[in-house]
Design a protein around this motif. Structure first.
Motif, PDB file in Angstrom:
ATOM      1  N   ALA A  33      46.432 -17.176 -41.897  1.00 41.27           N
ATOM      2  CA  ALA A  33      45.683 -16.871 -40.677  1.00 41.27           C
ATOM      3  C   ALA A  33      45.055 -15.487 -40.788  1.00 41.27           C
ATOM      4  O   ALA A  33      43.892 -15.286 -40.412  1.00 41.27           O
ATOM      5  N   ARG A  34      45.813 -14.528 -41.297  1.00 37.52           N
ATOM      6  CA  ARG A  34      45.275 -13.174 -41.462  1.00 37.52           C
ATOM      7  C   ARG A  34      44.166 -13.157 -42.509  1.00 37.52           C
ATOM      8  O   ARG A  34      43.139 -12.488 -42.340  1.00 37.52           O
ATOM      9  N   ARG A  35      44.377 -13.896 -43.594  1.00 38.66           N
ATOM     10  CA  ARG A  35      43.359 -13.963 -44.656  1.00 38.66           C
ATOM     11  C   ARG A  35      42.052 -14.528 -44.115  1.00 38.66           C
ATOM     12  O   ARG A  35      40.975 -13.997 -44.405  1.00 38.66           O
ATOM     13  N   LEU A  36      42.142 -15.586 -43.333  1.00 36.36           N
ATOM     14  CA  LEU A  36      40.925 -16.198 -42.799  1.00 36.36           C
ATOM     15  C   LEU A  36      40.267 -15.289 -41.770  1.00 36.36           C
ATOM     16  O   LEU A  36      39.035 -15.201 -41.717  1.00 36.36           O
ATOM     17  N   TYR A  37      41.065 -14.614 -40.957  1.00 37.21           N
ATOM     18  CA  TYR A  37      40.495 -13.672 -39.985  1.00 37.21           C
ATOM     19  C   TYR A  37      39.705 -12.579 -40.704  1.00 37.21           C
ATOM     20  O   TYR A  37      38.577 -12.247 -40.320  1.00 37.21           O
ATOM     21  N   ASP A  38      40.300 -12.016 -41.737  1.00 31.67           N
ATOM     22  CA  ASP A  38      39.623 -10.943 -42.479  1.00 31.67           C
ATOM     23  C   ASP A  38      38.356 -11.453 -43.144  1.00 31.67           C
ATOM     24  O   ASP A  38      37.311 -10.775 -43.121  1.00 31.67           O
ATOM     25  N   LEU A  39      38.419 -12.640 -43.742  1.00 38.10           N
ATOM     26  CA  LEU A  39      37.249 -13.209 -44.404  1.00 38.10           C
ATOM     27  C   LEU A  39      36.147 -13.516 -43.403  1.00 38.10           C
ATOM     28  O   LEU A  39      34.965 -13.210 -43.634  1.00 38.10           O
ATOM     29  N   THR A  40      36.513 -14.092 -42.264  1.00 40.06           N
ATOM     30  CA  THR A  40      35.530 -14.419 -41.238  1.00 40.06           C
ATOM     31  C   THR A  40      34.874 -13.156 -40.691  1.00 40.06           C
ATOM     32  O   THR A  40      33.653 -13.105 -40.515  1.00 40.06           O
ATOM     33  N   SER A  41      35.682 -12.144 -40.438  1.00 43.33           N
ATOM     34  CA  SER A  41      35.134 -10.878 -39.932  1.00 43.33           C
ATOM     35  C   SER A  41      34.149 -10.292 -40.938  1.00 43.33           C
ATOM     36  O   SER A  41      33.076  -9.774 -40.541  1.00 43.33           O
ATOM     37  N   HIS A  42      34.470 -10.360 -42.212  1.00 42.83           N
ATOM     38  CA  HIS A  42      33.579  -9.854 -43.260  1.00 42.83           C
ATOM     39  C   HIS A  42      32.268 -10.636 -43.279  1.00 42.83           C
ATOM     40  O   HIS A  42      31.176 -10.041 -43.340  1.00 42.83           O
ATOM     41  N   LEU A  43      32.358 -11.960 -43.207  1.00 34.92           N
ATOM     42  CA  LEU A  43      31.148 -12.786 -43.246  1.00 34.92           C
ATOM     43  C   LEU A  43      30.289 -12.555 -41.997  1.00 34.92           C
ATOM     44  O   LEU A  43      29.051 -12.512 -42.076  1.00 34.92           O
ATOM     45  N   LEU A  44      30.913 -12.375 -40.842  1.00 37.36           N
ATOM     46  CA  LEU A  44      30.164 -12.123 -39.615  1.00 37.36           C
ATOM     47  C   LEU A  44      29.493 -10.762 -39.652  1.00 37.36           C
ATOM     48  O   LEU A  44      28.383 -10.597 -39.135  1.00 37.36           O
ATOM     49  N   ASP A  45      30.145  -9.795 -40.268  1.00 44.09           N
ATOM     50  CA  ASP A  45      29.522  -8.470 -40.394  1.00 44.09           C
ATOM     51  C   ASP A  45      28.230  -8.549 -41.200  1.00 44.09           C
ATOM     52  O   ASP A  45      27.290  -7.761 -40.963  1.00 44.09           O
ATOM     53  N   GLN A  46      28.160  -9.500 -42.114  1.00 45.27           N
ATOM     54  CA  GLN A  46      26.967  -9.653 -42.935  1.00 45.27           C
ATOM     55  C   GLN A  46      25.831 -10.360 -42.204  1.00 45.27           C
ATOM     56  O   GLN A  46      24.675 -10.278 -42.633  1.00 45.27           O
ATOM     57  N   THR A  47      26.157 -11.040 -41.084  1.00 47.16           N
ATOM     58  CA  THR A  47      25.112 -11.787 -40.357  1.00 47.16           C
ATOM     59  C   THR A  47      24.554 -11.000 -39.196  1.00 47.16           C
ATOM     60  O   THR A  47      23.537 -11.385 -38.631  1.00 47.16           O
ATOM     61  N   THR A  48      25.244  -9.942 -38.765  1.00 45.30           N
ATOM     62  CA  THR A  48      24.803  -9.197 -37.585  1.00 45.30           C
ATOM     63  C   THR A  48      24.323  -7.793 -37.943  1.00 45.30           C
ATOM     64  O   THR A  48      24.486  -7.349 -39.075  1.00 45.30           O
TER      65      THR A  48
END
Length: 276
Positions: free
Chosen positions: A261-276
């Motif tokens: 869960a933590r791994r996916l949260y960190d990965l998702t946050s990273h990917l979202l930072d790249q879109t905004t």
């Protein structure tokens, strides 16, 4: 007066839960992509004498920007929320990539729910007994997160995409409480079982097959939403709740693993930072 937001609230279980809360004198904002279905919801609210307590926001929830717009609109409308109900899902017959670089099912089933959950937490924390209800397949252990291929370039299938979205949604719930250790908002992952929620996004022949199966085996929306209503009205103790209908799901299942869960949260946050 209780205030709720329902993503996917113009159809199926989302619509059923939205109308239930209107009948219970709640204030409800539904989010959906189809303006005709949105108007039908508002018309039904009017027939219930609840026109002043119902609102519709049209949005394509596969888009990060649209989710962020929705969050800002809801913050402009409300100072507090008692519930966020996440039901939006759509069948993609082929591999569809969003402009943000997410595979379509992953974007709608998981990324949108991630954005709405965390984006509306501040309002939920001001609610009476705040809860996020995520309608999903918790308890199912098939499928996995394709960590090195989230967009499923290698061997896409709609079933593979749906299973990945479901496992990601499980981990979203598992990680939410850990990311808000001092919060009050409960996170309910709920598997309603096979429900006749309509087949509007399916293509033939899949639509005809599901229609036949639904008539034979599926439970109606009104029956499927009853356990959810009960859990919202009388929630058990704990920040993370997981239920298959009325049966608690084992929170130690590998599909709810805190490290993943933590791994996916960190990965998702990273990917979202790249879109905004």
């Amino acid at each position: 007066m209780q205030t709720y937001v329902v993503s996917g609230g113009t159809n199926g279980m989302g619509r059923g839960l939205a109308l239930h809360h209107l009948r219970a004198d709640g204030r409800v904002t539904v989010i959906g992509s189809d303006p005709l279905k949105g108007q039908q919801f508002l018309d039904e609210a009017d027939r219930l004498g609840a026109a002043g307590r119902a609102a519709f926001i049209q949005a394509d929830l596969t888009s990060v920007a649209e989710n962020l717009r929705v969050i800002e609109e809801i913050k402009a409308r409300h100072t507090t929320l008692d519930g966020l109900i996440l039901t939006a899902i759509r069948h993609f017959p082929g591999r569809v990539m969003t402009p943000d670089g997410f595979e379509g099912t992953f974007a709608l089933y998981y990324v949108s729910r991630f954005l709405l959950s965390y984006g509306l937490t501040d309002l939920l924390e001001k609610g009476d007994r705040p809860v996020i209800v995520n309608i999903c397949g918790v308890g199912i252990t098939k499928g996995k997160i394709h960590w090195d291929d989230l967009s499923l370039k290698d061997g896409f299938s709609s079933i593979k995409a749906m299973l990945q979205g479901g496992r990601a949604t499980d981990l979203l719930g598992a990680g939410y409480a850990a990311n808000h250790p001092d919060g009050r908002t409960r996170y309910l992952l709920h598997h309603p079982g096979f429900t006749d929620s309509g087949t509007g996004t399916l293509q033939q022949p899949a639509r005809a097959i599901i229609q036949v199966l639904a008539k034979l085996f599926a439970q109606p929306v009104q029956k499927s939403i009853q356990p959810i209503i009960e859990l919202m009205e009388n929630p058990p103790a704990g920040r993370l709740l997981a239920y298959d209908r009325r049966t608690p799901v084992d929170l130690t299942l590998p599909t709810l693993d805190p490290a993943n869960a933590r791994r996916l949260y960190d990965l998702t946050s990273h990917l979202l930072d790249q879109t905004t």
